[in-house]
Design an enzyme around this catalytic site. Sequence first.
Site, PDB file in Angstrom:
ATOM      1  N   CYS A  32       0.853  -1.196   0.000  1.00 36.14           N
ATOM      2  CA  CYS A  32       0.000   0.000   0.000  1.00 36.14           C
ATOM      3  C   CYS A  32       0.886   1.243   0.000  1.00 36.14           C
ATOM      4  O   CYS A  32       1.798   1.354   0.809  1.00 36.14           O
ATOM      5  CB  CYS A  32      -0.894  -0.017   1.239  1.00 36.14           C
ATOM      6  SG  CYS A  32      -1.742   1.552   1.521  1.00 36.14           S
ATOM      7  N   CYS A  84       0.472   3.252   3.591  1.00 34.78           N
ATOM      8  CA  CYS A  84       0.841   2.712   4.903  1.00 34.78           C
ATOM      9  C   CYS A  84       2.171   3.296   5.388  1.00 34.78           C
ATOM     10  O   CYS A  84       3.053   3.613   4.584  1.00 34.78           O
ATOM     11  CB  CYS A  84       0.938   1.183   4.842  1.00 34.78           C
ATOM     12  SG  CYS A  84      -0.655   0.344   5.025  1.00 34.78           S
ATOM     13  N   HIS A 102      -4.259   0.310   7.958  1.00 35.36           N
ATOM     14  CA  HIS A 102      -4.717   0.060   6.590  1.00 35.36           C
ATOM     15  C   HIS A 102      -6.170  -0.430   6.561  1.00 35.36           C
ATOM     16  O   HIS A 102      -6.903  -0.198   5.590  1.00 35.36           O
ATOM     17  CB  HIS A 102      -3.796  -0.991   5.955  1.00 35.36           C
ATOM     18  CG  HIS A 102      -4.104  -1.310   4.524  1.00 35.36           C
ATOM     19  ND1 HIS A 102      -3.702  -0.498   3.487  1.00 35.36           N
ATOM     20  CD2 HIS A 102      -4.789  -2.345   3.956  1.00 35.36           C
ATOM     21  CE1 HIS A 102      -4.109  -1.034   2.342  1.00 35.36           C
ATOM     22  NE2 HIS A 102      -4.778  -2.144   2.593  1.00 35.36           N
ATOM     23  N   ASN A 116     -13.373   9.843  -1.196  1.00 37.82           N
ATOM     24  CA  ASN A 116     -13.988   8.948  -2.156  1.00 37.82           C
ATOM     25  C   ASN A 116     -13.727   7.556  -1.607  1.00 37.82           C
ATOM     26  O   ASN A 116     -12.581   7.133  -1.541  1.00 37.82           O
ATOM     27  CB  ASN A 116     -13.294   9.138  -3.502  1.00 37.82           C
ATOM     28  CG  ASN A 116     -14.194   8.791  -4.651  1.00 37.82           C
ATOM     29  OD1 ASN A 116     -15.413   8.840  -4.529  1.00 37.82           O
ATOM     30  ND2 ASN A 116     -13.600   8.434  -5.763  1.00 37.82           N
ATOM     31  N   SER A 163      -9.119   3.503  -5.512  1.00 38.22           N
ATOM     32  CA  SER A 163      -8.141   2.459  -5.821  1.00 38.22           C
ATOM     33  C   SER A 163      -7.490   1.846  -4.589  1.00 38.22           C
ATOM     34  O   SER A 163      -6.854   0.812  -4.680  1.00 38.22           O
ATOM     35  CB  SER A 163      -7.069   3.043  -6.744  1.00 38.22           C
ATOM     36  OG  SER A 163      -6.543   4.227  -6.169  1.00 38.22           O
ATOM     37  N   HIS A 168      -7.004   1.873   2.052  1.00 36.67           N
ATOM     38  CA  HIS A 168      -6.428   2.592   3.201  1.00 36.67           C
ATOM     39  C   HIS A 168      -7.226   3.884   3.416  1.00 36.67           C
ATOM     40  O   HIS A 168      -7.444   4.644   2.470  1.00 36.67           O
ATOM     41  CB  HIS A 168      -4.947   2.922   2.924  1.00 36.67           C
ATOM     42  CG  HIS A 168      -4.218   3.363   4.143  1.00 36.67           C
ATOM     43  ND1 HIS A 168      -3.199   2.632   4.711  1.00 36.67           N
ATOM     44  CD2 HIS A 168      -4.381   4.451   4.935  1.00 36.67           C
ATOM     45  CE1 HIS A 168      -2.762   3.260   5.793  1.00 36.67           C
ATOM     46  NE2 HIS A 168      -3.479   4.371   5.941  1.00 36.67           N
ATOM     47  N   HIS A 217      -8.384   7.333   3.552  1.00 36.05           N
ATOM     48  CA  HIS A 217      -7.749   8.594   3.160  1.00 36.05           C
ATOM     49  C   HIS A 217      -8.727   9.509   2.448  1.00 36.05           C
ATOM     50  O   HIS A 217      -9.746   9.063   1.921  1.00 36.05           O
ATOM     51  CB  HIS A 217      -6.540   8.337   2.250  1.00 36.05           C
ATOM     52  CG  HIS A 217      -6.912   7.820   0.876  1.00 36.05           C
ATOM     53  ND1 HIS A 217      -7.322   6.517   0.664  1.00 36.05           N
ATOM     54  CD2 HIS A 217      -6.954   8.426  -0.338  1.00 36.05           C
ATOM     55  CE1 HIS A 217      -7.585   6.352  -0.627  1.00 36.05           C
ATOM     56  NE2 HIS A 217      -7.378   7.488  -1.255  1.00 36.05           N
ATOM     57  N   GLN A 249      -8.827  13.548   0.144  1.00 38.48           N
ATOM     58  CA  GLN A 249      -7.989  14.355  -0.740  1.00 38.48           C
ATOM     59  C   GLN A 249      -8.301  15.833  -0.588  1.00 38.48           C
ATOM     60  O   GLN A 249      -9.389  16.216  -0.165  1.00 38.48           O
ATOM     61  CB  GLN A 249      -8.211  13.941  -2.192  1.00 38.48           C
ATOM     62  CG  GLN A 249      -7.824  12.492  -2.445  1.00 38.48           C
ATOM     63  CD  GLN A 249      -7.828  12.174  -3.927  1.00 38.48           C
ATOM     64  OE1 GLN A 249      -7.184  12.840  -4.728  1.00 38.48           O
ATOM     65  NE2 GLN A 249      -8.575  11.151  -4.290  1.00 38.48           N
TER      66      GLN A 249
END
Length: 340
Positions: free
Chosen positions: A49, A52, A116, A154, A162, A165, A167, A169
């Site tokens: 990943c 990570c 993760h 997203n 994709s 993990h 996250h 933006q």
Amino acid sequence: MLLLTQPHRRFNPLKNEWILVSPGRTKRPWNGKQETAQTEQQPTHDPNCNLCPGNTRASGEKNPQYTSTFVFQNDYPAMRDESGDSVSIEQSESDALFNAEAVHGACKVVCFSPRHDLTLAQMTPEQIFQTISAFINQMNELKTQHHWVQVFENKGALMGCSNPHPHGQVWASNFVPNELAREDENQKIYFEKHSSPLLVNYLESELNKKERVVTENNEWAVIVPFWATWPFETMVLPKFHISNMTALTNDQITSLAEMTQKLLIAYDRLFETSMPYSMGWHFAPFNNQENAHWQLHAHYYPPLLRSATVKKFMVGYEMLAQAQRDLTPEEATQQLKALI
Ligand code: ZN
């Protein structure tokens, strides 16, 4: 009530557009596409990943051994800052039908946790507080050089994300994007007419009606908007007037984190799956104006319609005419409310 049984259209004053609502159609048999539910258990740390702690990203940079949130420049940014190889595009009057403009901006990734395998719904309100603070820090850093800073998450393969993990933006730009420009314009028109912000008045009415309130605390409310497009779309709204997210106090962020956790747990319970969605915050652009017409809010757009494997498609009539929904916003509210 007629609205709950008869086809009708509802007006979205934020976007200045209509949505077609067709109650009863939810009962039709489904022979359409079935997605595969994401049930696979993720490891707490994945050596492959790029988010990570301790891993080397595609750019060759190595992530630190972070223990809370971690922010870095997107290795594949959609916009670059001015110092980069920005193109200069000449425009003349006669080119009105071929209009293009150079853009500059910044794109960053905000990791919510070193773990993760976690999602925001599985984090504590304290950890959610950290992620909101990380977003606000980015706004404060980027607002001096950009007109708009869009923060968003997203989540889920169904949304094209994709990497599992956790996250979000941050995309900052030298222009105000379409959705914001429309909300800005429509809130301005309403404010000039009523001397009060559209969304402040709207939430007040919703809290009185109670038909579309999913949950609330002293500072915040979650509602399914009267004009919701996605089946289980919600909006998170403050019960106080605030134009910009950077002005939130720590107490207000604390109660927002608690509310967010409740909402996300309800979403996961709805179809007994980790709910995919796109979410993001809207607030006044950074234009050094008062922006009293603006009210801070978040939009949650989950795509699932009737199970973990059946999603809503925005195709056909939606692409060519206007958005349409089967389940009424009131029915969606009842279902979510029962899971809080
Ligand atoms: Zn908005």
